[in-house]
Scaffold this active site. Sequence first.
Site, PDB file in Angstrom:
ATOM      1  N   ASP A   1     -12.144  24.529  26.834  1.00 17.70           N
ATOM      2  CA  ASP A   1     -11.002  23.619  26.924  1.00 17.70           C
ATOM      3  C   ASP A   1     -10.450  23.235  25.554  1.00 17.70           C
ATOM      4  O   ASP A   1      -9.349  22.684  25.464  1.00 17.70           O
ATOM      5  CB  ASP A   1     -11.406  22.330  27.655  1.00 17.70           C
ATOM      6  CG  ASP A   1     -11.803  22.579  29.097  1.00 17.70           C
ATOM      7  OD1 ASP A   1     -11.088  23.341  29.770  1.00 17.70           O
ATOM      8  OD2 ASP A   1     -12.815  22.025  29.553  1.00 17.70           O
TER       9      ASP A   1
ATOM     10  N   ASP B   1     -13.767  19.305  29.199  1.00 16.31           N
ATOM     11  CA  ASP B   1     -15.082  18.918  28.687  1.00 16.31           C
ATOM     12  C   ASP B   1     -15.843  20.081  28.072  1.00 16.31           C
ATOM     13  O   ASP B   1     -16.871  19.888  27.441  1.00 16.31           O
ATOM     14  CB  ASP B   1     -15.928  18.284  29.791  1.00 16.31           C
ATOM     15  CG  ASP B   1     -16.096  19.199  31.001  1.00 16.31           C
ATOM     16  OD1 ASP B   1     -15.690  20.379  30.920  1.00 16.31           O
ATOM     17  OD2 ASP B   1     -16.621  18.737  32.034  1.00 16.31           O
TER      18      ASP B   1
ATOM     19  N   ASP C   1      -8.710  18.903  34.770  1.00 15.74           N
ATOM     20  CA  ASP C   1      -9.799  19.673  35.355  1.00 15.74           C
ATOM     21  C   ASP C   1     -10.157  19.042  36.696  1.00 15.74           C
ATOM     22  O   ASP C   1      -9.797  17.898  36.975  1.00 15.74           O
ATOM     23  CB  ASP C   1     -11.000  19.643  34.404  1.00 15.74           C
ATOM     24  CG  ASP C   1     -12.089  20.618  34.818  1.00 15.74           C
ATOM     25  OD1 ASP C   1     -11.796  21.512  35.635  1.00 15.74           O
ATOM     26  OD2 ASP C   1     -13.224  20.471  34.344  1.00 15.74           O
TER      27      ASP C   1
END
Length: 872
Positions: A591, A587, A331
């Site tokens: 995800d 997070d 990310d």
Amino acid sequence: MNKWTGLSAAAVLESRAQHGANLIPTKKLTPFWLLFLEQFKSLVVILLLVATILSLVVAIISGVNANWLFDHNLVIEWTQPFVILITVLANSLIGSIQEFKAQKSAHTLKSLTQPFTRVFREEGLVSLPVGEVVVGDIIFLEAGDIIPADGKVLQANHLRCMESFLTGESVPVDKSVVNTGGKGLLEQTNLLFSGAQVVFGSGVFEVTAVGLNTQVGQIVKTVDSSATKLSPLQQKLEKVGKWFSWFGLGLFVVVFLVQLGLLGFHNFSANWSIALIGAIALVVAIIPEGLVTFINVIFALSVQKLTKQKAIIKYLAAIETLGGVQIICTDKTGTLTQNKMKVVDYFCFSNTTQTDLARALCLCNNATVNTNGDSTGDPTEIALLQWLDRDGLELNHYTRVYEKAFDSNRKLMSVVVQKDNRFIVIVKGAHDVLLPLCKGLDSNQIKPLIDERASNGLRNLAVGLKVLYCFDPENTQTVNELESELDFLGSVSLQDPPRIESKAAIMACHQANITPIMITGDHLKTATAIAKELGILTDERQAILGVDLDPAKIMEYRVFARVTPQQKLEIVNAWKQAGYTVAVTGDGVNDAPALVTSDVGCCMGQTGVDIAKDAADVIISDDNFATIVNGIEQGRKTFLTCKRVLFNLFLTSIAGTIVVLLGLFVLGEVFREQLSKANHNFQVFTPTQLLIINLFVHGFPAVALAIQPVQEKLMLKPFSTKNLFYNRGGFDLIWQSLLLSFLTLLFYSLGMVYAINDPELGKSGDLINRAGATCGFMVLGGSAALNSLNLMVDRPLVATNPKHYGIVWLGALSSIFVFLLIIFINPLGLVFSTLKDLTAHPVLIGYSFGGVLLYMTINEVVKLIRLSYGSV
């Protein structure tokens, strides 16, 4: 608010019965006892437990038949099963303790959720625990609230929600009664989702889904149904363990029957226990008992190191899988960047001063930043306040009399503040909307500067104002004319800047032949700019929007922007199906599926939601990409250490098996006459001797190898966990095993020959065998102990600096010391079937150490030859 009528008590009960409670079951800690029992599923462990039971049966029956109650043989017989049992229990304890500790560490990082929400019920607006919310409830929201369930907006007063945990979008989303967004479920602006936070405004919504039926709940069900992952090494060891076990079981039956035949079937009651002990010794020789124990010890030590470096490993094997990572799908926000908007540039137009610009940005702002650093409000507005020096701006002289809140259609926010008899209109917003509202301004003068900043991934805000001498907020015409004829003040550029250490970490990835891939919900320009700055991207053609993604071309790209959770999953699967080991960072709830599917899921500890933490294998407690790279380096070291320890384990298992087999059927025949005269049933090595070799010989060096800093630059060259013994490893294992078994048998025989010719020792077959066993025991065990030094470096030991490998030297010498205790201390020699009073026989001492030195010398010569030919 009074116009909303809530559910009656009866309707609440009916709704809860039909749709369930608003609860998402949290993943409970696996009890320690269950983790302990799970360690016994291995075929190797099961076979060792069977060996324990058989040894115990032999000890009991033999003891009863021979009346050994006061005989030293009773101690010897009882020692064997308990040594095997202690081995099994030690392994199980090490594995279960570490996994339980990791579970608890991960559990403590889980965030607390808002326990209450405000609900309209028949008695009015009441505060209730979120678990009591049901489908059909009417919920009131305001800034700071966490949305308790999924629902549809009924009323929105400048309502803005942060949904990044679910969508990956890093800016708040404007909510409205009528959908003004896309057709996708998560794009619809009239829908609210459980777990999102209200950052501005207020609103009312009707609950349409609770608990596991919410979007978050659906993802939880996907995560909970996922299978347990095995690391590459675990998969290999599972196969190797099964092979050793079945091979050992087959040989056990064959050797038991053959030995029973040689001893004589006619006297089964007298010979079965002798044949059984010989067969058990063979099984113990074949099975590398320390296989799981030492790997768990190495994993546990590595996990402890990484915990200190802010990486919590939930499962021991994840550390090794981390070392084999070839692709990192990371990310952007919070992992590569600081997850904190900052003003990185500003521009004052014409005669505008920085003070003028600063004052306007402070007055046209709804965020608050306290002196202790705590802040509330929109992330962009917080960043503006943190950038500004508010001292000297005289903000208390201005009074806000009107606000026209920001919305995604206008892309503007306006306020009217009064100072004395003047009303000052301040407007901030997107350049493409605000510049046309300014008077006397050629936007072409400003546009190139703004375009350049935008191309660098910066978010730009323009600011304008005008002065009025009268203002009536009730006058609709006056209000509609506020955002016109403005004086342009300037603009500010904001960015979530990269972490200082991210660039070095990305460079380390490239050097280590690891490909970093950015997957983000942010805009393409922003993602591209950050990726180029960090070194992830060199060609902008390798960056793509999620809507433009062709699944067949996934591996051509290095940056994916505005992707959906399903697309993130497709990206991970594409690399996995191509044979790569993939790590994923995340997070948010969105995800979780990718974290589960990947080989190693890494969740951010600070910003990660509970569901993501449950799905992950590793929790990065400082949310730092560099920590992941450190974990990969430690994982590579762990795999290398495991490989070296396994080499030594397999070396002694293969050599020990050859020695026991040839000893039983060759040495037994060669020395049959001498042994039979002395009334002794010959057996090469007892199970206890082999266990001492397999545990203590490898135990100290295994721990030492795990602690010893690796000298190789593991992150500066390609690395693979695909092959356990690559680069001559398999060939070296074969020739060294043959060499060690030959030397062990040779010095075992020399020891027996010496004893046969000794006036005292030659009288007893037991002493003859003990003399040979003492020499063979020392040669096999001592050579394996010192071989850990050979495995540390490819170059000859004489060409290395001992200081660099001091810990391994200490581990090897500690193992040698254990052997010295056994062969020189009489009570221990009695238990472990070695010759007592060895000091009276210096020749046997010479044989014992001579075999070890010969093995090491041959290894050194081979290294020198390879070095001379440049093949080291």
